[in-house]
Scaffold this active site. Sequence first.
Site, short mmCIF file in Angstrom:
data_model
loop_
_atom_site.label_atom_id
_atom_site.label_comp_id
_atom_site.label_asym_id
_atom_site.label_seq_id
_atom_site.Cartn_x
_atom_site.Cartn_y
_atom_site.Cartn_z
N CYS A 113 -36.97 88.62 39.55
CA CYS A 113 -36.19 89.68 40.18
C CYS A 113 -35.04 89.15 41.03
CB CYS A 113 -37.09 90.56 41.02
SG CYS A 113 -38.51 91.20 40.11
N HIS A 241 -32.65 94.20 45.45
CA HIS A 241 -33.39 94.33 44.19
C HIS A 241 -34.03 95.71 44.15
CE1 HIS A 241 -36.19 94.03 41.00
NE2 HIS A 241 -37.25 93.87 41.78
N ASN A 271 -37.41 99.64 37.84
CA ASN A 271 -37.31 98.21 38.17
C ASN A 271 -36.92 97.46 36.90
OD1 ASN A 271 -37.73 95.49 38.72
ND2 ASN A 271 -39.63 95.82 39.87
#
Length: 315
Positions: A113, A241, A271
């Site tokens: 990430c 993120h 995500n």
Amino acid sequence: MNGSRIAAVGHYQPARVLTNEDLAGLVDTSDEWIRSRVGIRTRRIAGPDEPVDELAAHAAAKALATAGLTPGDIDLVLVATSTAVNRSPNMAARVAARLGIPSPAAMDLNVVCAGFTHALATADHTLRAGAASRALVIGADKMSEVADWSDRTTCVLVGDGAGAAVVEAASSGDAPGIGPVLWGSAPEMGNAVRIEGQPARFAQEGQSVYRWATTQLPPLARRACERAGLTPADLAAVVLHQANLRIIEPLAEKIGAVNAVVARDVTESGNTSAASIPLAFSKLVERGEISTGDPVLLFGFGGNLSYAGQVVRCP
């Protein structure tokens, strides 16, 4: 060298939209349960004929077109991804082939990430050293391929997509457009986020990640601002993120960016791992929510419990 700057950004998402109602037909969940816990409404899912490098190439082509450049202007391709199925050719080489980029240095970075912000720092350092003149930096992930679609705690999180930036050396006399990176990790907690096994599957210890992100990361993000010679109050935007709205909002508040637009693309994209920061950043630019020259904090965190952040100037 005067450092580097972001000349243009671009993003790409697959056409298929997966709603919370759709997920309720797969696992024991509901729109209310998902929204209350992670803030996600929809996510995009790539088809079996849409590999990671195709997502990446679409985003990169958009960034190139926005910059008014051709593939021949690029001599470095960096792709941040943790969902590449095949090891060789790597994703960067595949993207270069799709776009017709002649003889670039082509490398993948797997920092999950936090991959895009690591790759952006790597490009900045490479340009500062004079080892390249212009780079494509891409974050791309196909999280749907590593999702456990029977696990309601994780499958509701993930989406697919890509974001890209064209990075070039700053002109003589110009201030750098990419600030110094602040990066590191907590490897002793690395198992809190995993993509492993055969077949590979995404799993995480959600509460551990939440506590780490909301308590350990705010002072680090503030240090990234300090390295750029700014305070959080100077920021025009914060792009974290896009893991979970319940992490993004308290983290942004604790950083102290009181005047900043806070990217909340997670609500519509889920995500997307390494794609999440460039995807959200590109959308802010495209919608005109930030202007050329505005200072923006990019801060990635997650897998490996790694983090990396820098202040950049909006292209």
